[in-house]
Design an enzyme around this catalytic site. Structure first.
Site, PDB file in Angstrom:
ATOM      1  N   ASP A  36       0.794  -1.214  -0.038  1.00  0.00           N
ATOM      2  CA  ASP A  36       0.113   0.044  -0.059  1.00  0.00           C
ATOM      3  C   ASP A  36       0.763   1.064   0.106  1.00  0.00           C
ATOM      4  O   ASP A  36       1.644   1.395   0.858  1.00  0.00           O
ATOM      5  CB  ASP A  36      -0.833   0.144   1.274  1.00  0.00           C
ATOM      6  CG  ASP A  36      -1.845  -1.070   1.357  1.00  0.00           C
ATOM      7  OD1 ASP A  36      -2.610  -1.078   0.188  1.00  0.00           O
ATOM      8  OD2 ASP A  36      -2.009  -1.767   2.251  1.00  0.00           O
ATOM      9  N   MET A  38       0.715   5.187   0.154  1.00  0.00           N
ATOM     10  CA  MET A  38      -0.233   6.571   0.620  1.00  0.00           C
ATOM     11  C   MET A  38       0.671   7.595   0.468  1.00  0.00           C
ATOM     12  O   MET A  38       1.870   7.672   1.236  1.00  0.00           O
ATOM     13  CB  MET A  38      -0.769   5.887   1.929  1.00  0.00           C
ATOM     14  CG  MET A  38      -1.667   4.887   1.845  1.00  0.00           C
ATOM     15  SD  MET A  38      -2.248   4.347   3.649  1.00  0.00           S
ATOM     16  CE  MET A  38      -2.651   2.473   3.677  1.00  0.00           C
ATOM     17  N   HIS A  67      -0.454  -1.137  -4.797  1.00  0.00           N
ATOM     18  CA  HIS A  67      -1.856  -0.231  -4.572  1.00  0.00           C
ATOM     19  C   HIS A  67      -1.625   1.157  -4.333  1.00  0.00           C
ATOM     20  O   HIS A  67      -1.042   1.472  -3.032  1.00  0.00           O
ATOM     21  CB  HIS A  67      -2.702  -0.925  -3.335  1.00  0.00           C
ATOM     22  CG  HIS A  67      -4.078  -0.404  -3.281  1.00  0.00           C
ATOM     23  ND1 HIS A  67      -4.795  -0.663  -2.075  1.00  0.00           N
ATOM     24  CD2 HIS A  67      -4.847   0.685  -3.812  1.00  0.00           C
ATOM     25  CE1 HIS A  67      -6.035   0.121  -2.247  1.00  0.00           C
ATOM     26  NE2 HIS A  67      -5.926   0.916  -3.256  1.00  0.00           N
ATOM     27  N   ASP A 173     -10.031  -5.942  -0.406  1.00  0.00           N
ATOM     28  CA  ASP A 173      -9.327  -5.707   0.610  1.00  0.00           C
ATOM     29  C   ASP A 173      -9.963  -4.829   1.641  1.00  0.00           C
ATOM     30  O   ASP A 173     -10.759  -3.916   1.624  1.00  0.00           O
ATOM     31  CB  ASP A 173      -7.978  -4.763   0.126  1.00  0.00           C
ATOM     32  CG  ASP A 173      -7.031  -4.114   1.210  1.00  0.00           C
ATOM     33  OD1 ASP A 173      -7.153  -4.608   2.311  1.00  0.00           O
ATOM     34  OD2 ASP A 173      -6.245  -3.427   0.612  1.00  0.00           O
TER      35      ASP A 173
END
Length: 212
Positions: A36, A38, A67, A173
Protein backbone atom coordinates in the site's frame (compact mmCIF):
# COMPACT_ATOMS: atom_id res chain seq x y z
CA UNK A 1 -5.08 -19.26 -12.68
CA UNK A 2 -5.35 -20.34 -9.06
CA UNK A 3 -8.91 -20.18 -7.74
CA UNK A 4 -8.08 -17.56 -5.07
CA UNK A 5 -4.94 -15.41 -5.08
CA UNK A 6 -3.79 -14.52 -1.56
CA UNK A 7 -1.94 -11.21 -1.32
CA UNK A 8 -0.75 -10.45 2.24
CA UNK A 9 -0.53 -6.74 3.01
CA UNK A 10 2.81 -5.59 4.37
CA UNK A 11 0.99 -2.68 6.00
CA UNK A 12 0.65 -5.07 8.94
CA UNK A 13 4.26 -6.26 8.82
CA UNK A 14 7.06 -5.13 11.12
CA UNK A 15 8.86 -2.52 9.03
CA UNK A 16 11.99 -2.91 11.14
CA UNK A 17 12.07 -6.56 10.03
CA UNK A 18 10.45 -6.24 6.63
CA UNK A 19 12.58 -8.81 4.78
CA UNK A 20 11.90 -11.36 7.52
CA UNK A 21 8.16 -10.72 7.39
CA UNK A 22 8.09 -10.90 3.59
CA UNK A 23 9.91 -14.23 3.67
CA UNK A 24 7.47 -15.53 6.29
CA UNK A 25 4.45 -15.11 4.00
CA UNK A 26 6.40 -16.25 0.95
CA UNK A 27 7.30 -19.57 2.56
CA UNK A 28 3.78 -19.91 4.00
CA UNK A 29 2.18 -19.99 0.56
CA UNK A 30 1.30 -16.40 -0.35
CA UNK A 31 0.78 -15.78 -4.07
CA UNK A 32 1.43 -12.04 -4.26
CA UNK A 33 2.69 -9.34 -1.90
CA UNK A 34 0.34 -6.38 -1.41
CA UNK A 35 2.07 -3.03 -0.98
CA UNK A 36 0.00 0.00 0.00
CA UNK A 37 1.44 3.32 -1.14
CA UNK A 38 -0.20 6.30 0.58
CA UNK A 39 0.61 9.97 0.09
CA UNK A 40 -1.07 11.65 3.07
CA UNK A 41 -3.42 13.51 0.70
CA UNK A 42 -5.65 10.96 -1.03
CA UNK A 43 -5.81 9.11 2.29
CA UNK A 44 -4.87 10.43 5.76
CA UNK A 45 -1.77 8.31 6.12
CA UNK A 46 1.74 8.10 4.67
CA UNK A 47 3.45 4.77 4.06
CA UNK A 48 6.21 3.97 1.59
CA UNK A 49 7.44 5.02 -1.83
CA UNK A 50 9.49 3.93 -4.81
CA UNK A 51 12.81 3.19 -3.01
CA UNK A 52 11.16 0.74 -0.61
CA UNK A 53 9.33 -1.06 -3.43
CA UNK A 54 12.66 -1.35 -5.26
CA UNK A 55 14.28 -2.82 -2.14
CA UNK A 56 11.41 -5.27 -1.61
CA UNK A 57 11.79 -6.44 -5.19
CA UNK A 58 15.34 -7.54 -4.40
CA UNK A 59 14.36 -9.84 -1.53
CA UNK A 60 11.32 -11.73 -2.85
CA UNK A 61 10.19 -13.76 -5.83
CA UNK A 62 6.55 -12.92 -5.14
CA UNK A 63 4.76 -10.65 -7.64
CA UNK A 64 4.50 -7.14 -6.21
CA UNK A 65 0.86 -6.06 -6.02
CA UNK A 66 1.18 -2.30 -5.57
CA UNK A 67 -1.90 -0.31 -4.53
CA UNK A 68 -1.51 3.41 -5.18
CA UNK A 69 -3.65 5.39 -2.75
CA UNK A 70 -2.38 8.67 -4.12
CA UNK A 71 -3.89 11.77 -5.73
CA UNK A 72 -1.88 11.79 -8.96
CA UNK A 73 -0.90 8.20 -9.74
CA UNK A 74 -0.02 8.87 -13.38
CA UNK A 75 3.02 10.87 -12.25
CA UNK A 76 4.51 7.82 -10.55
CA UNK A 77 3.52 4.89 -12.78
CA UNK A 78 6.86 4.71 -14.59
CA UNK A 79 8.87 4.90 -11.36
CA UNK A 80 6.91 2.13 -9.65
CA UNK A 81 6.98 -0.03 -12.78
CA UNK A 82 10.76 0.32 -12.98
CA UNK A 83 11.03 -0.39 -9.24
CA UNK A 84 9.56 -3.83 -9.83
CA UNK A 85 5.78 -3.58 -9.51
CA UNK A 86 4.02 -6.44 -11.29
CA UNK A 87 0.52 -5.07 -10.69
CA UNK A 88 -0.27 -1.37 -10.31
CA UNK A 89 -3.71 -0.47 -8.98
CA UNK A 90 -4.92 3.11 -8.68
CA UNK A 91 -8.18 4.67 -7.51
CA UNK A 92 -11.00 5.78 -9.75
CA UNK A 93 -11.53 8.59 -7.21
CA UNK A 94 -8.01 9.97 -7.79
CA UNK A 95 -7.18 12.88 -10.08
CA UNK A 96 -6.04 10.55 -12.85
CA UNK A 97 -7.51 10.28 -16.31
CA UNK A 98 -8.56 6.66 -15.89
CA UNK A 99 -8.17 5.38 -19.46
CA UNK A 100 -4.82 7.04 -20.10
CA UNK A 101 -3.46 5.85 -16.75
CA UNK A 102 -4.51 2.27 -17.51
CA UNK A 103 -2.80 2.55 -20.90
CA UNK A 104 0.33 3.95 -19.27
CA UNK A 105 0.51 1.07 -16.79
CA UNK A 106 0.09 -1.50 -19.55
CA UNK A 107 2.78 0.16 -21.64
CA UNK A 108 5.26 -1.22 -19.10
CA UNK A 109 3.94 -4.77 -19.64
CA UNK A 110 2.48 -5.08 -16.16
CA UNK A 111 -1.07 -5.65 -14.92
CA UNK A 112 -3.39 -2.66 -14.51
CA UNK A 113 -5.87 -2.45 -11.66
CA UNK A 114 -8.57 0.02 -10.67
CA UNK A 115 -9.86 0.41 -7.13
CA UNK A 116 -13.10 1.76 -5.69
CA UNK A 117 -13.80 3.08 -2.20
CA UNK A 118 -16.77 1.86 -0.12
CA UNK A 119 -19.11 4.66 -1.23
CA UNK A 120 -18.25 4.42 -4.94
CA UNK A 121 -20.80 2.46 -6.99
CA UNK A 122 -19.65 -0.69 -8.76
CA UNK A 123 -20.97 0.66 -12.05
CA UNK A 124 -18.26 3.33 -12.20
CA UNK A 125 -15.72 0.72 -13.33
CA UNK A 126 -17.88 -0.67 -16.14
CA UNK A 127 -16.46 1.56 -18.92
CA UNK A 128 -12.95 0.26 -18.19
CA UNK A 129 -13.51 -3.44 -17.58
CA UNK A 130 -12.27 -4.58 -20.98
CA UNK A 131 -8.98 -2.74 -20.41
CA UNK A 132 -8.33 -3.89 -16.86
CA UNK A 133 -6.60 -6.94 -15.41
CA UNK A 134 -7.90 -6.33 -11.90
CA UNK A 135 -10.60 -4.45 -9.98
CA UNK A 136 -10.00 -3.87 -6.29
CA UNK A 137 -13.11 -3.50 -4.14
CA UNK A 138 -12.34 -1.79 -0.85
CA UNK A 139 -14.44 -3.10 2.03
CA UNK A 140 -13.07 -0.51 4.47
CA UNK A 141 -12.18 3.15 4.03
CA UNK A 142 -8.63 3.13 2.65
CA UNK A 143 -5.81 4.48 4.76
CA UNK A 144 -5.35 2.29 7.81
CA UNK A 145 -5.17 -1.43 8.55
CA UNK A 146 -7.21 -3.30 11.14
CA UNK A 147 -10.63 -1.89 10.21
CA UNK A 148 -13.89 -3.83 10.29
CA UNK A 149 -15.26 -5.38 7.08
CA UNK A 150 -18.27 -3.55 5.58
CA UNK A 151 -20.68 -6.24 4.30
CA UNK A 152 -22.55 -3.80 2.04
CA UNK A 153 -19.42 -3.33 -0.04
CA UNK A 154 -19.19 -7.04 -0.84
CA UNK A 155 -22.33 -6.85 -2.94
CA UNK A 156 -20.35 -4.83 -5.49
CA UNK A 157 -18.23 -7.91 -6.19
CA UNK A 158 -21.22 -9.74 -7.65
CA UNK A 159 -22.27 -6.73 -9.75
CA UNK A 160 -18.81 -6.41 -11.27
CA UNK A 161 -18.40 -10.17 -11.80
CA UNK A 162 -21.66 -10.34 -13.76
CA UNK A 163 -20.43 -7.64 -16.14
CA UNK A 164 -16.79 -8.69 -16.51
CA UNK A 165 -14.90 -11.36 -18.41
CA UNK A 166 -14.04 -14.54 -16.56
CA UNK A 167 -10.37 -13.53 -16.69
CA UNK A 168 -10.82 -10.36 -14.63
CA UNK A 169 -9.27 -10.57 -11.18
CA UNK A 170 -11.62 -9.14 -8.58
CA UNK A 171 -9.62 -8.38 -5.47
CA UNK A 172 -11.01 -7.43 -2.07
CA UNK A 173 -9.17 -5.53 0.66
CA UNK A 174 -10.37 -4.61 4.12
CA UNK A 175 -11.24 -6.68 7.18
CA UNK A 176 -10.51 -9.98 5.46
CA UNK A 177 -10.48 -13.08 7.65
CA UNK A 178 -11.67 -16.67 7.27
CA UNK A 179 -15.32 -15.65 7.66
CA UNK A 180 -15.34 -12.56 5.42
CA UNK A 181 -13.23 -14.36 2.81
CA UNK A 182 -16.12 -16.82 2.31
CA UNK A 183 -18.51 -13.94 1.68
CA UNK A 184 -16.19 -12.40 -0.90
CA UNK A 185 -15.43 -15.58 -2.80
CA UNK A 186 -19.14 -16.50 -2.80
CA UNK A 187 -19.84 -13.25 -4.62
CA UNK A 188 -17.07 -13.92 -7.13
CA UNK A 189 -13.83 -12.48 -5.74
CA UNK A 190 -10.70 -14.38 -6.72
CA UNK A 191 -8.02 -12.37 -4.93
CA UNK A 192 -7.95 -11.48 -1.24
CA UNK A 193 -5.77 -8.99 0.59
CA UNK A 194 -5.27 -9.60 4.30
CA UNK A 195 -2.95 -7.83 6.69
CA UNK A 196 -3.62 -8.19 10.39
CA UNK A 197 -5.36 -11.53 9.98
CA UNK A 198 -2.20 -13.03 8.49
CA UNK A 199 0.56 -11.14 10.25
CA UNK A 200 -0.97 -11.13 13.74
CA UNK A 201 -1.81 -14.84 13.64
CA UNK A 202 0.10 -17.45 15.59
CA UNK A 203 0.50 -19.56 12.47
CA UNK A 204 0.84 -17.61 9.22
CA UNK A 205 0.56 -20.70 7.01
CA UNK A 206 -2.69 -21.76 8.65
CA UNK A 207 -4.07 -18.23 8.37
CA UNK A 208 -3.35 -18.14 4.64
CA UNK A 209 -4.84 -21.60 4.10
CA UNK A 210 -8.00 -20.63 6.00
CA UNK A 211 -8.73 -17.97 3.35
CA UNK A 212 -8.83 -20.50 0.51
Amino acid sequence: MKKVIISPSILSADFANLERDIKSVETAGADWLHIDVMDGHFVPNITIGVPVVSSINKVTELPLDVHLMIENPDKYIEAFAKAGADILTFHIESNADVKSTIDLIKSFNIKAGLSIKPDTPAETVFPYLSDLDLVLVMTVEPGFGGQKFMPRCAEKIQIIRKNASKDLIIQVDGGINAETARICTFYGANSLVAGNYIYKSENIKSAIESLL
